[in-house]
Design a protein around this motif. Structure first.
Motif, PDB file in Angstrom:
ATOM      1  N   CYS A   1       0.788  -1.238  -0.009  1.00  0.00           N
ATOM      2  CA  CYS A   1       0.020   0.042   0.016  1.00  0.00           C
ATOM      3  C   CYS A   1       0.867   1.141  -0.033  1.00  0.00           C
ATOM      4  O   CYS A   1       1.797   1.210   0.763  1.00  0.00           O
ATOM      5  N   ILE A   2       0.696   2.426  -0.992  1.00  0.00           N
ATOM      6  CA  ILE A   2       1.280   3.579  -0.730  1.00  0.00           C
ATOM      7  C   ILE A   2       0.193   4.587  -0.038  1.00  0.00           C
ATOM      8  O   ILE A   2       0.792   5.748  -0.388  1.00  0.00           O
ATOM      9  N   ARG A   3      -0.714   4.042   0.529  1.00  0.00           N
ATOM     10  CA  ARG A   3      -1.547   5.079   1.171  1.00  0.00           C
ATOM     11  C   ARG A   3      -1.692   6.353   0.450  1.00  0.00           C
ATOM     12  O   ARG A   3      -1.887   7.691   0.919  1.00  0.00           O
ATOM     13  N   CYS A   4      -2.458   6.171  -0.738  1.00  0.00           N
ATOM     14  CA  CYS A   4      -2.531   7.049  -1.590  1.00  0.00           C
ATOM     15  C   CYS A   4      -4.092   7.629  -1.271  1.00  0.00           C
ATOM     16  O   CYS A   4      -4.487   8.792  -1.800  1.00  0.00           O
ATOM     17  N   GLY A   5      -4.897   6.776  -0.444  1.00  0.00           N
ATOM     18  CA  GLY A   5      -6.209   7.262   0.076  1.00  0.00           C
ATOM     19  C   GLY A   5      -7.355   7.157  -1.195  1.00  0.00           C
ATOM     20  O   GLY A   5      -8.362   7.559  -0.914  1.00  0.00           O
TER      21      GLY A   5
ATOM     22  N   CYS B   1      -8.752   4.560  -2.236  1.00  0.00           N
ATOM     23  CA  CYS B   1      -9.903   3.609  -1.658  1.00  0.00           C
ATOM     24  C   CYS B   1     -10.600   4.296  -0.818  1.00  0.00           C
ATOM     25  O   CYS B   1     -12.040   3.946  -0.765  1.00  0.00           O
TER      26      CYS B   1
ATOM     27  N   CYS C   1      -7.522   0.742  -6.447  1.00  0.00           N
ATOM     28  CA  CYS C   1      -6.330   0.864  -5.720  1.00  0.00           C
ATOM     29  C   CYS C   1      -5.113   0.429  -6.920  1.00  0.00           C
ATOM     30  O   CYS C   1      -5.035  -0.393  -7.627  1.00  0.00           O
TER      31      CYS C   1
ATOM     32  N   SER D   1      -1.834  -0.253  -6.146  1.00  0.00           N
ATOM     33  CA  SER D   1      -1.261  -1.407  -5.630  1.00  0.00           C
ATOM     34  C   SER D   1      -1.917  -2.828  -5.867  1.00  0.00           C
ATOM     35  O   SER D   1      -1.479  -3.717  -5.639  1.00  0.00           O
TER      36      SER D   1
ATOM     37  N   LEU E   1      -8.870  -5.589  -2.177  1.00  0.00           N
ATOM     38  CA  LEU E   1      -9.469  -4.890  -0.967  1.00  0.00           C
ATOM     39  C   LEU E   1     -10.870  -5.325  -0.591  1.00  0.00           C
ATOM     40  O   LEU E   1     -11.258  -5.300   0.294  1.00  0.00           O
TER      41      LEU E   1
END
Ligand code: SF4
Ligand code: SF4
Lengths: 299, 385
Positions: free
Chosen positions: B318-322, B324, B364, B366, B370
């Motif tokens: 996860c690159i925490r792109c937000g 999702c 996502c 990545s 999810l």
């Protein structure tokens, strides 16, 4: 249930490519300004190789698979960034050293499964802090005119801005985290215009600088920014204000501390932004830590 | 956030091809059904084969019953039709076994049994590449109009709102020409976003209100346009529901086909000369469907069949792109659910609210599955409760 069978075209691989592409304006600008293409490319390639070697070592020591580690673009980007800007003053071995420290701290945090959030950020932050000081002293050593590496960066706003806009348009970085601090700075510039004389743009230009722009890209690409829309919004605004305070103090060193420590606060903004509020506990330690740092810096 | 753009430009077509009946038909039924026919019985198209949840199980072909368990199998002969007799709309909906054809597949009479002020006709069809409702509307607009006018005059509806995608000039022209003389039928064009066809989002987009369980709480009934056409056939023509239009997509070839309940996937694909070897077959849409085999029976619940290349997605961290979190239509935080999957705090993230729309997995970068993770969390929370 195994749906979906269709995916958005944006992948992490593409984001990585966009990051490298966003550096192109800086590269061309540098070649244009410095005019030493051969040397420049050599350093560029060496830097790339160094980063890859260290990412490989990182993989080896942490038992992470190569596939996992490919996603760790940040060391690569950072290295490239510094190489592009300082091919002469910031030689490769220094970067290797910096990467070593980065790896050591991250390794400690991951390998021994310390308290997940805070330890990771602390490790990351400490390594960056060391990296900064190292860079600072090496800079003195090699240029020996006492110029701070960060102050030189302010000449590169335009190429940085082009790369920055490119990343926002390709949705590779969260616009709320990237643009809102800049708007906060612009807003403050406008406010200052009403209270003091001088041009708005002059003030604004002074406030945004290439380290800030690059930091905003780099920060987004890091795994330590909030995930919710509201979280990103508040995170961006607070960041803009902090950047202003330390920019106004004209202390590039203090500003760099904000760069280093601000991501610690992420759990708080995740907590504020998530509609269901998972846990405040994990936000408390990093926030206290950050507050202490800010108070110490302001004093 | 009312959805995301999945398909860049939806290319619609309105021709409907009828798939001829194969030699055998398999009609599945649930365990709690009561079967009324026996092996060797002769049935007509429209004969009641049994009862399931108070609604009849209708034969989709004429022929001889050869097997009862686990599914009813019929050897097909020449079509003979059996019509229903009814004394009201509700009676017609029950006897014709009309279910919502939008994917929910709930008995339609339950909706029309309740007083509502607004009827929303759902033409949004947000699943990418699916255009069965579009073809039904273009081909049967007169019948749909007659049914809507009947509903307006004989039910306490104050207005009928037709929600249609805003990127279709042809559809807009057809609807405008057909309904321009009727004041109480309003046309509302909406962006082609996924999952805007979901009742809750549709009501929110049109009425700007939210409801908890059922649109009737805010005085609305939402019906899919194919359901309205099935209602017309039941009420005015006395024909029960045994066939529907679905979309079949194989790379660039797209078809709208009229299928009977109980045909197999391979019957449909072979008739269209689609080679399905080495391909993945997806039933029910690329976003919410499931992978099936060529022998799978297609029921009236499904709206599409896709033949796609089997491309493996490589998962990364996860690159925490937000993305999702920002796109989930029920405002869940899939990435946080993933992080907290083994924690006692999981319940606070309410994975049970997930509507299984797949947006989080779709968006996502990545390629983290999810939706599957949220469904696992949902199961955990439900078991815990
Ligand atoms: S979309 Fe994927 S990569 Fe982005 S935050 Fe969610 S889980 Fe992480
Ligand atoms: S599948 Fe569930 S969690 Fe994912 S976006 Fe849809 S509703 Fe949200």
């Amino acid at each position: 249930m195994n749906s979906p069978f269709i995916y958005s075209p944006l992948t992490t691989k593409k984001i990585r490519q966009y990051f490298l592409l966003s550096l192109l304006p800086l590269i061309f600008y540098n070649i244009y300004v410095k005019g030493n293409l051969g040397f420049y490319l050599l350093v560029f390639v060496l830097g790339l190789l160094t980063s890859l070697v260290f990412i490989y070592m990182y993989t080896y020591f942490t038992n992470y698979t190569w596939k996992d580690l490919k996603e760790y673009i940040d060391p690569l980007t950072t290295t490239l960034f510094f190489l592009i800007l300082y091919p002469k003053s910031f030689p490769c071995f220094a970067i290797c050293f910096m990467m070593g420290i980065y790896i050591l701290f991250s390794l400690l945090a991951f390998k021994y499964r310390l308290v997940k959030w805070s330890s990771f950020y602390l490790a990351l932050s400490l390594s960056f802090l060391l990296f900064y000081h190292l860079g600072f002293s090496l800079n003195r050593l090699f240029i020996s005119n006492g110029t701070s590496i960060f102050s030189v960066l302010s000449f590169y706003v335009l190429p940085c801005l082009i790369g920055f806009i490119f990343l926002i348009l390709t949705k590779s970085i969260k616009w709320k985290i990237s643009v809102i601090p800049i708007f906060t700075l612009l807003f403050i510039s406008v406010m200052m215009f009403f209270f003091h004389s001088g041009s708005i743009f002059g003030r604004f230009y002074k406030m945004i600088s290439s380290p800030i722009l690059f930091y905003l890209c780099f920060l987004n690409n890091h795994k330590d920014t909030p995930v919710s829309g509201v979280g990103c919004l508040i995170y961006g605004m607070v960041l803009g204000m902090l950047l202003f305070v330390f920019n106004a103090q004209n202390s590039i060193l203090r500003l760099s501390y904000i760069f280093v420590f601000y991501p610690i606060t992420t759990p708080l903004f995740d907590y504020i932004g998530s509609s269901e509020r998972p846990a405040i506990q994990k936000a408390i330690v990093p926030i206290l830590l950050f507050l202490i740092i800010v108070i110490a810096l302001v004093r | 956030m009312i959805g995301i753009k999945v398909e860049k430009k939806k290319q619609y077509q309105d021709t409907i091809t009828t798939i001829p009946c194969p030699k055998k038909i398999t009609i599945p039924y649930s365990k709690d059904s009561i079967i009324k026919v026996k092996v060797k019985d002769t049935v007509k198209t429209g004969t009641v084969l049994g009862i399931c949840n108070e609604l009849p199980i209708i034969s989709s072909v004429s022929g001889v019953v050869t097997k009862i368990k686990p599914n009813i199998q019929i050897d097909v002969t020449i079509d003979k039709f059996e019509k229903i007799k009814h004394d009201s709309l509700i009676d017609a909906l029950k006897k014709a076994s009309i279910y919502g054809l939008s994917g929910s597949f709930k008995p339609t009479y339950l909706k029309y049994n309740q007083p509502a002020k607004t009827l929303i006709v759902n033409m949004m069809e947000c699943e990418p590449y699916v255009m069965a409702d579009y073809a039904t509307t273009i081909n049967y607009i007169k019948e749909i109009k007659e049914m809507l006018i009947y509903l307006l005059n004989n039910h306490p509806f104050e207005e009928v709102i037709i929600a249609y995608p805003n990127n279709q000039r042809n559809l807009r022209e057809t609807l405008t020409t057909s309904f321009e003389d009727n004041e109480n039928i309003r046309l509302v064009s909406l962006p082609t976003l996924y999952p805007l066809g979901w009742e809750k989002l549709l009501v929110r987009a049109i009425k700007h209100v939210d409801y908890q369980e059922n649109p009737i709480e805010v005085g609305c009934i939402v019906s899919n346009v194919s359901t309205i056409y099935a209602m017309y056939k039941a009420y005015f023509l006395n024909i029960p529901l045994y066939e529907r239009v679905i979309t079949v997509v194989n790379e660039d070839d797209k078809y709208n086909v009229l299928i009977r309940n109980g045909m197999k996937v391979k019957d449909i694909l072979s008739y269209l000369k689609i080679s399905y070897n080495d391909k993945k077959i997806v039933l029910g849409g690329l976003m919410m469907g499931r992978e099936v085999t060529p022998n799978t029976v297609v029921t009236l619940k499904e709206n599409s069949i896709f033949c796609i290349d089997d491309v493996k997605q490589e998962e990364s961290s996860c690159i925490r792109c937000g993305k999702c979190v920002n796109t989930c239509p029920v405002k869940l935080s899939p990435v946080l659910i993933k992080e907290q999957i083994n924690s006692s705090r999981l319940t606070r993230l309410h994975p049970e609210k997930c509507i299984e729309c797949s947006i989080c997995s779709y968006i996502c970068p990545s390629r983290i599955p999810l939706k599957q993770i949220v469904l696992t969390a949902k199961k955990k929370v439900n078991e815990h409760e």
